[in-house]
Design a protein around this motif. Structure first.
Motif, PDB file in Angstrom:
ATOM      1  N   TRP A 125       0.833  -1.211   0.000  1.00 41.17           N
ATOM      2  CA  TRP A 125       0.000   0.000   0.000  1.00 41.17           C
ATOM      3  C   TRP A 125       0.865   1.257   0.000  1.00 41.17           C
ATOM      4  CZ3 TRP A 125      -4.641  -0.445   3.977  1.00 41.17           C
ATOM      5  CH2 TRP A 125      -5.559  -1.392   3.492  1.00 41.17           C
ATOM      6  N   PHE A 126       1.863   1.288   0.859  1.00 41.24           N
ATOM      7  CA  PHE A 126       2.709   2.472   1.001  1.00 41.24           C
ATOM      8  C   PHE A 126       3.413   2.811  -0.301  1.00 41.24           C
ATOM      9  CE2 PHE A 126       5.923   5.129   3.292  1.00 41.24           C
ATOM     10  CZ  PHE A 126       5.031   5.858   4.055  1.00 41.24           C
ATOM     11  N   SER A 127       3.735   1.772  -1.076  1.00 40.22           N
ATOM     12  CA  SER A 127       4.434   1.996  -2.345  1.00 40.22           C
ATOM     13  C   SER A 127       3.488   2.383  -3.470  1.00 40.22           C
ATOM     14  CB  SER A 127       5.209   0.736  -2.734  1.00 40.22           C
ATOM     15  OG  SER A 127       5.764   0.863  -4.025  1.00 40.22           O
ATOM     16  N   VAL A 128       2.481   1.532  -3.731  1.00 41.14           N
ATOM     17  CA  VAL A 128       1.650   1.737  -4.926  1.00 41.14           C
ATOM     18  C   VAL A 128       0.751   2.959  -4.802  1.00 41.14           C
ATOM     19  CG1 VAL A 128       1.694  -0.714  -5.523  1.00 41.14           C
ATOM     20  CG2 VAL A 128      -0.189   0.176  -4.125  1.00 41.14           C
ATOM     21  N   SER A 129       0.402   3.356  -3.582  1.00 41.14           N
ATOM     22  CA  SER A 129      -0.487   4.508  -3.398  1.00 41.14           C
ATOM     23  C   SER A 129       0.204   5.834  -3.663  1.00 41.14           C
ATOM     24  CB  SER A 129      -1.037   4.519  -1.964  1.00 41.14           C
ATOM     25  OG  SER A 129       0.015   4.769  -1.037  1.00 41.14           O
ATOM     26  N   GLY A 130       1.540   5.843  -3.577  1.00 34.03           N
ATOM     27  CA  GLY A 130       2.284   7.094  -3.698  1.00 34.03           C
ATOM     28  C   GLY A 130       2.649   7.699  -2.359  1.00 34.03           C
ATOM     29  N   ALA A 131       2.280   7.006  -1.262  1.00 33.04           N
ATOM     30  CA  ALA A 131       2.582   7.527   0.072  1.00 33.04           C
ATOM     31  C   ALA A 131       4.092   7.585   0.319  1.00 33.04           C
ATOM     32  CB  ALA A 131       1.916   6.667   1.144  1.00 33.04           C
ATOM     33  N   ALA A 132       4.809   6.576  -0.161  1.00 35.54           N
ATOM     34  CA  ALA A 132       6.264   6.558   0.027  1.00 35.54           C
ATOM     35  C   ALA A 132       6.912   7.740  -0.690  1.00 35.54           C
ATOM     36  CB  ALA A 132       6.844   5.244  -0.485  1.00 35.54           C
ATOM     37  N   LYS A 133       6.438   8.019  -1.909  1.00 34.70           N
ATOM     38  CA  LYS A 133       6.979   9.150  -2.667  1.00 34.70           C
ATOM     39  C   LYS A 133       6.662  10.475  -1.975  1.00 34.70           C
ATOM     40  CE  LYS A 133       6.937  11.184  -7.296  1.00 34.70           C
ATOM     41  NZ  LYS A 133       6.363  11.087  -8.665  1.00 34.70           N
ATOM     42  N   LYS A 134       5.427  10.602  -1.477  1.00 36.17           N
ATOM     43  CA  LYS A 134       5.025  11.826  -0.779  1.00 36.17           C
ATOM     44  C   LYS A 134       5.870  12.016   0.476  1.00 36.17           C
ATOM     45  CE  LYS A 134       0.679  12.971  -0.791  1.00 36.17           C
ATOM     46  NZ  LYS A 134       0.643  14.344  -1.355  1.00 36.17           N
ATOM     47  N   ARG A 135       6.116  10.922   1.190  1.00 33.91           N
ATOM     48  CA  ARG A 135       6.916  10.983   2.415  1.00 33.91           C
ATOM     49  C   ARG A 135       8.347  11.429   2.117  1.00 33.91           C
ATOM     50  NH1 ARG A 135       9.840  11.757   5.663  1.00 33.91           N
ATOM     51  NH2 ARG A 135      10.320  10.762   7.666  1.00 33.91           N
ATOM     52  N   SER A 136       8.860  11.039   0.965  1.00 34.91           N
ATOM     53  CA  SER A 136      10.253  11.337   0.630  1.00 34.91           C
ATOM     54  C   SER A 136      10.493  12.802   0.271  1.00 34.91           C
ATOM     55  CB  SER A 136      10.717  10.459  -0.539  1.00 34.91           C
ATOM     56  OG  SER A 136      10.041  10.829  -1.740  1.00 34.91           O
ATOM     57  N   THR A 137       9.428  13.576   0.085  1.00 28.46           N
ATOM     58  CA  THR A 137       9.572  14.977  -0.341  1.00 28.46           C
ATOM     59  C   THR A 137       9.685  15.956   0.818  1.00 28.46           C
ATOM     60  OG1 THR A 137       7.168  15.307  -0.438  1.00 28.46           O
ATOM     61  CG2 THR A 137       8.251  14.505  -2.448  1.00 28.46           C
ATOM     62  N   VAL A 138       9.576  15.449   2.061  1.00 25.99           N
ATOM     63  CA  VAL A 138       9.621  16.341   3.228  1.00 25.99           C
ATOM     64  C   VAL A 138      10.748  15.909   4.157  1.00 25.99           C
ATOM     65  CG1 VAL A 138       7.146  16.832   3.118  1.00 25.99           C
ATOM     66  CG2 VAL A 138       7.961  14.917   4.507  1.00 25.99           C
ATOM     67  N   PRO A 139      11.165  16.787   5.080  1.00 27.88           N
ATOM     68  CA  PRO A 139      12.229  16.429   6.021  1.00 27.88           C
ATOM     69  C   PRO A 139      11.843  15.233   6.891  1.00 27.88           C
ATOM     70  CG  PRO A 139      11.805  18.793   6.049  1.00 27.88           C
ATOM     71  CD  PRO A 139      10.732  18.190   5.231  1.00 27.88           C
ATOM     72  N   GLU A 140      12.845  14.553   7.409  1.00 22.34           N
ATOM     73  CA  GLU A 140      12.637  13.366   8.238  1.00 22.34           C
ATOM     74  C   GLU A 140      11.774  13.656   9.455  1.00 22.34           C
ATOM     75  OE1 GLU A 140      13.031   9.326   8.823  1.00 22.34           O
ATOM     76  OE2 GLU A 140      13.919  10.472   7.174  1.00 22.34           O
ATOM     77  N   SER A 141      11.906  14.858   9.985  1.00 22.87           N
ATOM     78  CA  SER A 141      11.203  15.198  11.226  1.00 22.87           C
ATOM     79  C   SER A 141       9.812  15.785  10.994  1.00 22.87           C
ATOM     80  CB  SER A 141      12.038  16.207  12.022  1.00 22.87           C
ATOM     81  OG  SER A 141      12.191  17.420  11.278  1.00 22.87           O
ATOM     82  N   TYR A 142       9.334  15.770   9.747  1.00 27.01           N
ATOM     83  CA  TYR A 142       8.076  16.437   9.411  1.00 27.01           C
ATOM     84  C   TYR A 142       6.919  15.961  10.286  1.00 27.01           C
ATOM     85  CZ  TYR A 142       4.066  18.045   6.648  1.00 27.01           C
ATOM     86  OH  TYR A 142       2.896  18.632   6.247  1.00 27.01           O
ATOM     87  N   TYR A 143       6.755  14.658  10.409  1.00 21.88           N
ATOM     88  CA  TYR A 143       5.606  14.124  11.148  1.00 21.88           C
ATOM     89  C   TYR A 143       5.706  14.452  12.635  1.00 21.88           C
ATOM     90  CZ  TYR A 143       2.217  10.853  13.125  1.00 21.88           C
ATOM     91  OH  TYR A 143       1.172  10.316  13.833  1.00 21.88           O
ATOM     92  N   SER A 144       6.875  14.255  13.227  1.00 25.44           N
ATOM     93  CA  SER A 144       7.026  14.541  14.653  1.00 25.44           C
ATOM     94  C   SER A 144       6.849  16.031  14.943  1.00 25.44           C
ATOM     95  CB  SER A 144       8.398  14.064  15.158  1.00 25.44           C
ATOM     96  OG  SER A 144       9.440  14.684  14.432  1.00 25.44           O
TER      97      SER A 144
END
Length: 356
Positions: A125-144
Motif C-alpha cells: 500500500w505504502f508503495s503503490v499509493s504514492g505515500a512513500a513518494k510523498k513521504r520522501s519529499t519532506v524532512p525526516e522530522s516532518y511528522y514529529s
C-alpha cells in the motif's frame, strides 16, 4: 383395520405438509445468527454460511500468499515496490528496463486484484499509493514536528477525521505498522487518490461523486436505474456512506481490505466499480421490489453478508465493464458546476431564513 388405515393416510399427509412447510437446510442455516471472529479478530454476527465462506476465504488468503512468495523468490525481494526507472544499471539497456518494469506493473495489477497477503499490505500500500513518494519529499522530522505543533489542540483536520474519516483512519491504523505510516496513507488518500473537497464542511466532493454514480448506474445498469427512479429511490441513501467511509463501515473487514488493495493501486474509479457491483449482484431481486424499504433491505442484507471478496470483485471488474479515469474526470467536471450552484442556492435560502 379401517381406523388404522385412516391414521396411516393422515400421518402420510401430515408428513407431506410438514415437508412442504419445513424450510430447507440452507434457509434454516441462513436464519441462525452466530457470533464469530473475522480475519482481523473482530467479533461479528452472521449465519452459518458466513462462517463457512470466511473459512474458505482464509484458505484463499494463504494460497495467494504462496503465489507472492514464489514470485519474490523468482523476481527478488520487494520487486513489487516498483522503483522508478531513472538510469541504466549493470549495462542493461533502458528499453529492456522499461519492458521489465511494465511487465512487473501488469503482473502486480493482476496480483493486487486477487488480494495482497495481510503481512505485505503495509509495504505494498505504502508503495503503490504514492505515500512513500510523498513521504520522501519532506524532512525526516516532518511528522514529529507536526504532532508537536498540534498537541492538545482541536484543529480543522482533527474535526474532519472525527466526522466521516474516523472509520477510514481506524482501518489504516490497523493495517499500517506505525501511526506515521497511517498518516501518510491518509494524506495520499485525501490529496491524490480521492476527489478533492470530499470531506469539506459542505461535502461538495461527495455530492459530485453521488451524481457521477447515478449517471454511471444509468449507463451500466439501465434496468435497475429505471426501476429505482420509478420507485423514487435515491441511491445516495446508501451510496453516501460507501463513498465517505470507502465501504469500511458497510462491508466485512477482509472484503473492505480487498477493495482498498485495488483502490490504492488503481484510484477512485474502483469505488464506482464496487458500488455498481453491489446493485448488479441483486439486479433481478431489486427489479421485483415495490417499496423503497424493500430496496434498502436487500442492499443492506447483501453488503452485510459479503464475506467473499472475490464474489464482489469479479462482478465489479468482469461484469460492469471498463471505466477510464479520464471519462470519470469529465463527468465530475460536468457535475461540479451543478452541485456548487445547488449548494450556493441552499446557502442563500438558509441565510434568508436566518434573516427572517
Amino acid at each position: 383395520m379401517c381406523r388404522n388405515e385412516t391414521r396411516r393416510v393422515m400421518s402420510q399427509e401430515l408428513q407431506t405438509l410438514m415437508t412442504y412447510y419445513r424450510p430447507s437446510i440452507h434457509a434454516r442455516r441462513a436464519n441462525i445468527t452466530v457470533k464469530f471472529q473475522d480475519l482481523y479478530g473482530f467479533t461479528v454476527e452472521g449465519n452459518v454460511d458466513d462462517v463457512n465462506v470466511l473459512n474458505e476465504v482464509r484458505e484463499k488468503v494463504r494460497q495467494q500468499g504462496r503465489v507472492w512468495w514464489e514470485l519474490e523468490a523468482r523476481k527478488g525481494a520487494n520487486w513489487y515496490l516498483l522503483p522508478g526507472i531513472s538510469s541504466i544499471s549493470e549495462g542493461i539497456a533502458v528499453s529492456s528496463l522499461k519492458l521489465s518494469f511494465l511487465a512487473n506493473v501488469i503482473t502486480l495489477k493482476k496480483l493486487i486484484r486477487k488480494g495482497i497477503p495481510p503481512v505485505l499490505r503495509p509495504k505494498v500500500w505504502f508503495s503503490v499509493s504514492g505515500a512513500a513518494k510523498k513521504r520522501s519529499t519532506v524532512p525526516e522530522s516532518y511528522y514529529s514536528d507536526l504532532i508537536d505543533a498540534v498537541e492538545g489542540r482541536v484543529t480543522h483536520a482533527t474535526r474532519q477525521i472525527d466526522h466521516g474519516l474516523n472509520y477510514v483512519a481506524a482501518l489504516l491504523l490497523l493495517v499500517m505498522k506505525t501511526e506515521e505510516d497511517a498518516f501518510w496513507m491518509l494524506a495520499v488518500l485525501l490529496e491524490d487518490v480521492l476527489v478533492t473537497d470530499c470531506y469539506t464542511d459542505n461535502l461538495s466532493g461527495c455530492h459530485v461523486e453521488q451524481r457521477v454514480f447515478k449517471d454511471l448506474l444509468t449507463q451500466k445498469c439501465p434496468r435497475i436505474a429505471a426501476h429505482l427512479e420509478a420507485l423514487e429511490f435515491d441511491v445516495s441513501l446508501v451510496a453516501t456512506e460507501w463513498f465517505l467511509c470507502l465501504f469500511s463501515k458497510s462491508l466485512p473487514s477482509e472484503t473492505t481490505m480487498r477493495v482498498w488493495d485495488v483502490l490504492f493501486n488503481e484510484g477512485a474509479k474502483v469505488l464506482f466499480h464496487v458500488a455498481l457491483a453491489i446493485f448488479k449482484m441483486k439486479e433481478e431481486e431489486l427489479l421485483l421490489t415495490n417499496q423503497i424499504g424493500d430496496v434498502l433491505s436487500i442492499i443492506q442484507r447483501t453488503i452485510h453478508h459479503l464475506y467473499n471478496p472475490d464474489e464482489l470483485l469479479t462482478v465489479a471488474f468482469d461484469k460492469i465493464g471498463s471505466m477510464t479515469t479520464n471519462a470519470i474526470t469529465k463527468q465530475r467536471k460536468k457535475q461540479k458546476s451543478v452541485v456548487m450552484a445547488e449548494l450556493d442556492q441552499r446557502l442563500r435560502r438558509l441565510n434568508r431564513s436566518k434573516d427572517g
